[in-house]
Design a protein around this motif. Structure first.
Motif, PDB file in Angstrom:
ATOM      1  N   PHE A 238       6.798  64.443 -68.879  1.00 23.06           N
ATOM      2  CA  PHE A 238       6.981  63.375 -67.898  1.00 23.06           C
ATOM      3  C   PHE A 238       8.120  63.662 -66.923  1.00 23.06           C
ATOM      4  CE2 PHE A 238       4.910  61.136 -71.422  1.00 23.06           C
ATOM      5  CZ  PHE A 238       3.869  60.526 -70.746  1.00 23.06           C
ATOM      6  N   ALA A 239       8.764  64.807 -67.052  1.00 23.02           N
ATOM      7  CA  ALA A 239       9.918  65.115 -66.206  1.00 23.02           C
ATOM      8  C   ALA A 239       9.549  65.275 -64.740  1.00 23.02           C
ATOM      9  CB  ALA A 239      10.602  66.393 -66.702  1.00 23.02           C
ATOM     10  N   LEU A 240       8.252  65.505 -64.456  1.00 22.13           N
ATOM     11  CA  LEU A 240       7.820  65.649 -63.065  1.00 22.13           C
ATOM     12  C   LEU A 240       7.908  64.328 -62.306  1.00 22.13           C
ATOM     13  CD1 LEU A 240       4.662  67.927 -63.487  1.00 22.13           C
ATOM     14  CD2 LEU A 240       6.907  68.603 -62.630  1.00 22.13           C
ATOM     15  N   PHE A 241       7.944  63.225 -63.041  1.00 22.23           N
ATOM     16  CA  PHE A 241       7.948  61.907 -62.408  1.00 22.23           C
ATOM     17  C   PHE A 241       9.372  61.354 -62.342  1.00 22.23           C
ATOM     18  CE2 PHE A 241       3.804  62.448 -64.408  1.00 22.23           C
ATOM     19  CZ  PHE A 241       2.957  62.181 -63.346  1.00 22.23           C
ATOM     20  N   SER A 242       9.695  60.758 -61.223  1.00 15.88           N
ATOM     21  CA  SER A 242      11.023  60.187 -61.027  1.00 15.88           C
ATOM     22  C   SER A 242      11.226  58.979 -61.947  1.00 15.88           C
ATOM     23  CB  SER A 242      11.180  59.759 -59.567  1.00 15.88           C
ATOM     24  OG  SER A 242      12.305  58.931 -59.401  1.00 15.88           O
ATOM     25  N   PRO A 243      12.463  58.750 -62.416  1.00 17.79           N
ATOM     26  CA  PRO A 243      12.733  57.523 -63.185  1.00 17.79           C
ATOM     27  C   PRO A 243      12.393  56.262 -62.396  1.00 17.79           C
ATOM     28  CG  PRO A 243      14.585  59.050 -63.328  1.00 17.79           C
ATOM     29  CD  PRO A 243      13.647  59.610 -62.300  1.00 17.79           C
ATOM     30  N   MET A 244      12.393  56.363 -61.070  1.00 12.26           N
ATOM     31  CA  MET A 244      12.126  55.189 -60.250  1.00 12.26           C
ATOM     32  C   MET A 244      10.726  54.644 -60.470  1.00 12.26           C
ATOM     33  SD  MET A 244      14.106  56.026 -56.670  1.00 12.26           S
ATOM     34  CE  MET A 244      13.883  57.799 -56.620  1.00 12.26           C
ATOM     35  N   ILE A 245       9.736  55.534 -60.588  1.00  7.80           N
ATOM     36  CA  ILE A 245       8.367  55.053 -60.793  1.00  7.80           C
ATOM     37  C   ILE A 245       8.222  54.456 -62.186  1.00  7.80           C
ATOM     38  CG2 ILE A 245       7.483  57.297 -61.552  1.00  7.80           C
ATOM     39  CD1 ILE A 245       5.612  54.533 -59.583  1.00  7.80           C
ATOM     40  N   PHE A 246       8.887  55.035 -63.210  1.00  5.26           N
ATOM     41  CA  PHE A 246       8.856  54.441 -64.548  1.00  5.26           C
ATOM     42  C   PHE A 246       9.489  53.051 -64.527  1.00  5.26           C
ATOM     43  CE2 PHE A 246       8.790  59.019 -65.912  1.00  5.26           C
ATOM     44  CZ  PHE A 246       7.543  58.981 -66.498  1.00  5.26           C
ATOM     45  N   ALA A 247      10.570  52.908 -63.761  1.00  9.98           N
ATOM     46  CA  ALA A 247      11.280  51.631 -63.719  1.00  9.98           C
ATOM     47  C   ALA A 247      10.441  50.537 -63.084  1.00  9.98           C
ATOM     48  CB  ALA A 247      12.599  51.794 -62.958  1.00  9.98           C
TER      49      ALA A 247
ATOM     50  N   ALA B 122      13.573  53.785 -68.387  1.00 12.91           N
ATOM     51  CA  ALA B 122      12.963  54.667 -67.395  1.00 12.91           C
ATOM     52  C   ALA B 122      13.531  56.080 -67.486  1.00 12.91           C
ATOM     53  CB  ALA B 122      13.178  54.101 -65.992  1.00 12.91           C
ATOM     54  N   PHE B 123      14.850  56.184 -67.646  1.00 11.50           N
ATOM     55  CA  PHE B 123      15.460  57.507 -67.773  1.00 11.50           C
ATOM     56  C   PHE B 123      15.039  58.179 -69.083  1.00 11.50           C
ATOM     57  CE2 PHE B 123      18.185  56.230 -64.298  1.00 11.50           C
ATOM     58  CZ  PHE B 123      18.489  57.431 -63.677  1.00 11.50           C
ATOM     59  N   SER B 124      14.884  57.390 -70.132  1.00  7.85           N
ATOM     60  CA  SER B 124      14.428  57.946 -71.406  1.00  7.85           C
ATOM     61  C   SER B 124      13.014  58.494 -71.274  1.00  7.85           C
ATOM     62  CB  SER B 124      14.482  56.874 -72.502  1.00  7.85           C
ATOM     63  OG  SER B 124      15.806  56.428 -72.712  1.00  7.85           O
ATOM     64  N   ALA B 125      12.146  57.753 -70.587  1.00 12.32           N
ATOM     65  CA  ALA B 125      10.771  58.219 -70.379  1.00 12.32           C
ATOM     66  C   ALA B 125      10.751  59.476 -69.528  1.00 12.32           C
ATOM     67  CB  ALA B 125       9.954  57.109 -69.717  1.00 12.32           C
ATOM     68  N   HIS B 126      11.641  59.527 -68.544  1.00 11.98           N
ATOM     69  CA  HIS B 126      11.717  60.703 -67.674  1.00 11.98           C
ATOM     70  C   HIS B 126      12.093  61.957 -68.461  1.00 11.98           C
ATOM     71  CE1 HIS B 126      12.754  63.227 -64.238  1.00 11.98           C
ATOM     72  NE2 HIS B 126      13.967  63.370 -64.726  1.00 11.98           N
ATOM     73  N   ASN B 127      12.869  61.796 -69.526  1.00 10.38           N
ATOM     74  CA  ASN B 127      13.327  62.939 -70.318  1.00 10.38           C
ATOM     75  C   ASN B 127      12.328  63.383 -71.380  1.00 10.38           C
ATOM     76  OD1 ASN B 127      15.811  63.170 -68.976  1.00 10.38           O
ATOM     77  ND2 ASN B 127      16.747  61.605 -70.263  1.00 10.38           N
ATOM     78  N   VAL B 128      11.246  62.628 -71.538  1.00  9.08           N
ATOM     79  CA  VAL B 128      10.215  63.016 -72.498  1.00  9.08           C
ATOM     80  C   VAL B 128       9.440  64.212 -71.961  1.00  9.08           C
ATOM     81  CG1 VAL B 128       8.076  62.280 -73.638  1.00  9.08           C
ATOM     82  CG2 VAL B 128      10.002  60.694 -73.444  1.00  9.08           C
ATOM     83  N   SER B 129       9.153  65.161 -72.833  1.00 10.08           N
ATOM     84  CA  SER B 129       8.422  66.366 -72.422  1.00 10.08           C
ATOM     85  C   SER B 129       7.090  65.993 -71.789  1.00 10.08           C
ATOM     86  CB  SER B 129       8.190  67.264 -73.642  1.00 10.08           C
ATOM     87  OG  SER B 129       7.425  68.394 -73.282  1.00 10.08           O
TER      88      SER B 129
END
Length: 358
Positions: A57-66, A48-55
């Motif tokens: 996708f930074a607008l989205f919290s790691p929580m929603i990816f998780a 989730a944190f890796s996805a959050h750091n992708v250009s």
């Protein structure tokens, strides 16, 4: 021969072997009970944190990816039975500690800085939105517990409020997942759209910051929207939002009292003495806010606590995703989504009215 050597010779080999066997059994029970689930949750959190750091996708919290990644994993691959204890630990214990650590992001001085009028706007908006959402949910037939989660997420602080409220309401994991997804959707719409409305509505930086802080769902979304309109706007928006976070404690206490009253009302008279406990994490959250207000906590410590809070919240939501069932999510239908959209429109319009005319 020394006394130590003599003592060692006096201890039977069978006793040593038995102690080692007990130790191995205990370690094995810990591994089989908790660790595998925590490892699985940690892996999803890292993704989730890796996805959050992708250009992009930074607008989205790691929580929603998780929560999405956990949901996909559990419904495609299936959740291993031996991991369920560790998943439950992440969902319950870690989330409680995360709520406590949120207190390091707030001081009473920050609340005072927006003035009595600003605090009044935030508190009135929160209360009105919560009551509106619960009432509308009852009218359109949304499950009461799911309506409470949507109300808390909209009126207080997004996913953090949802998981804190669920500790009291004890809704299904699918309800938590549905509420988090809905809140994230409309919070993102507000984050991207509200700054575009500032000049149209004639809001200066102070007014816009107060509006954004009083109405947008997640802390990160508030910061993103606030600073798009200027530094002053961003600072005011952040403080207003953290004031809403501070109101999480009395809201959870109120829900706990409501749940206790309902529980006592439904229970036979001969069992009325047993009462559901009030959540300990609320008192701990208040204590941390007080500590943070009275003691000069180093910035490095606050930063570390904020990062730890995000990690634990993300792990907790990953655990919820791992225990959610897509078919049960679909069974909720579109009514809860409609409720979340109406709550989003209400909090935006109501808070704007207060900012403009109060």
């Amino acid at each position: 021969m020394s006394s130590a050597a003599q003592l060692a010779n006096d201890i039977p080999i069978s006793m040593i072997s038995a102690d080692l066997a007990v130790g191995r059994k205990r370690l094995g029970s810990v591994w089989n009970g908790v660790i595998p689930g925590i490892v699985l949750v940690a892996m999803i959190t890292g993704m989730a944190f890796s996805a959050h750091n992708v250009s992009g996708f930074a607008l989205f919290s790691p929580m929603i990816f998780a929560v999405v990644a956990g949901l996909i994993y559990s419904n495609v691959l299936g959740t291993p039975a031996h991991a369920k204890a560790g998943i439950a630990f992440s969902q319950k214990r870690l989330l409680r500690f995360a709520i406590v650590l949120l207190g390091f992001q707030l001081t009473l001085g920050q609340v005072v800085s927006i003035g009595a009028g600003g605090v009044g706007i935030v508190a009135l908006t929160l209360g009105a939105t919560f009551v509106f959402t619960i009432t509308l949910g009852r009218l359109i037939g949304v499950d009461a517990k799911l309506a409470q989660l949507i109300a808390a997420g909209t009126s207080i602080c997004g996913a953090s409020a949802i998981v804190a409220t669920n500790i009291v309401t004890d809704a299904r994991d699918e309800d938590v997942t549905y509420a988090v997804a809905s809140i994230t959707l409309f919070g993102t719409v507000a984050m991207l759209g509200f700054p575009l409305l500032a000049p149209v509505l004639g809001l200066d930086q102070h007014a816009f910051g107060l509006w954004a802080g009083a109405s947008i769902h997640e802390v990160a979304q508030v910061i993103g929207a606030g600073f798009q309109n200027g530094a002053q706007s961003g600072e005011i928006a952040t403080v207003a939002k953290l004031t809403r976070v501070a109101l999480l404690a009395p809201m959870v206490i109120a829900l706990g009292l409501m749940a206790r009253r309902k529980s006592n009302g439904d229970r036979p008279s001969d069992q009325s003495g047993a009462r559901p406990p009030m959540p300990w994490f609320v008192a701990a959250f208040i204590a941390v806010v007080a500590l943070n207000s009275l003691v000069a906590v180093p910035a490095e410590v606050k930063s570390a606590m904020a990062f730890a809070t995000t990690i634990m919240l993300t792990m907790g939501l990953a655990a919820m995703g791992l225990q959610a069932n897509i078919s049960q999510l679909r069974s909720r239908g579109l009514r809860p989504l409609a409720l979340a959209s109406c709550a989003f429109l209400f909090i935006g319009c109501f808070s704007l009215m207060l900012v403009k005319f109060a």
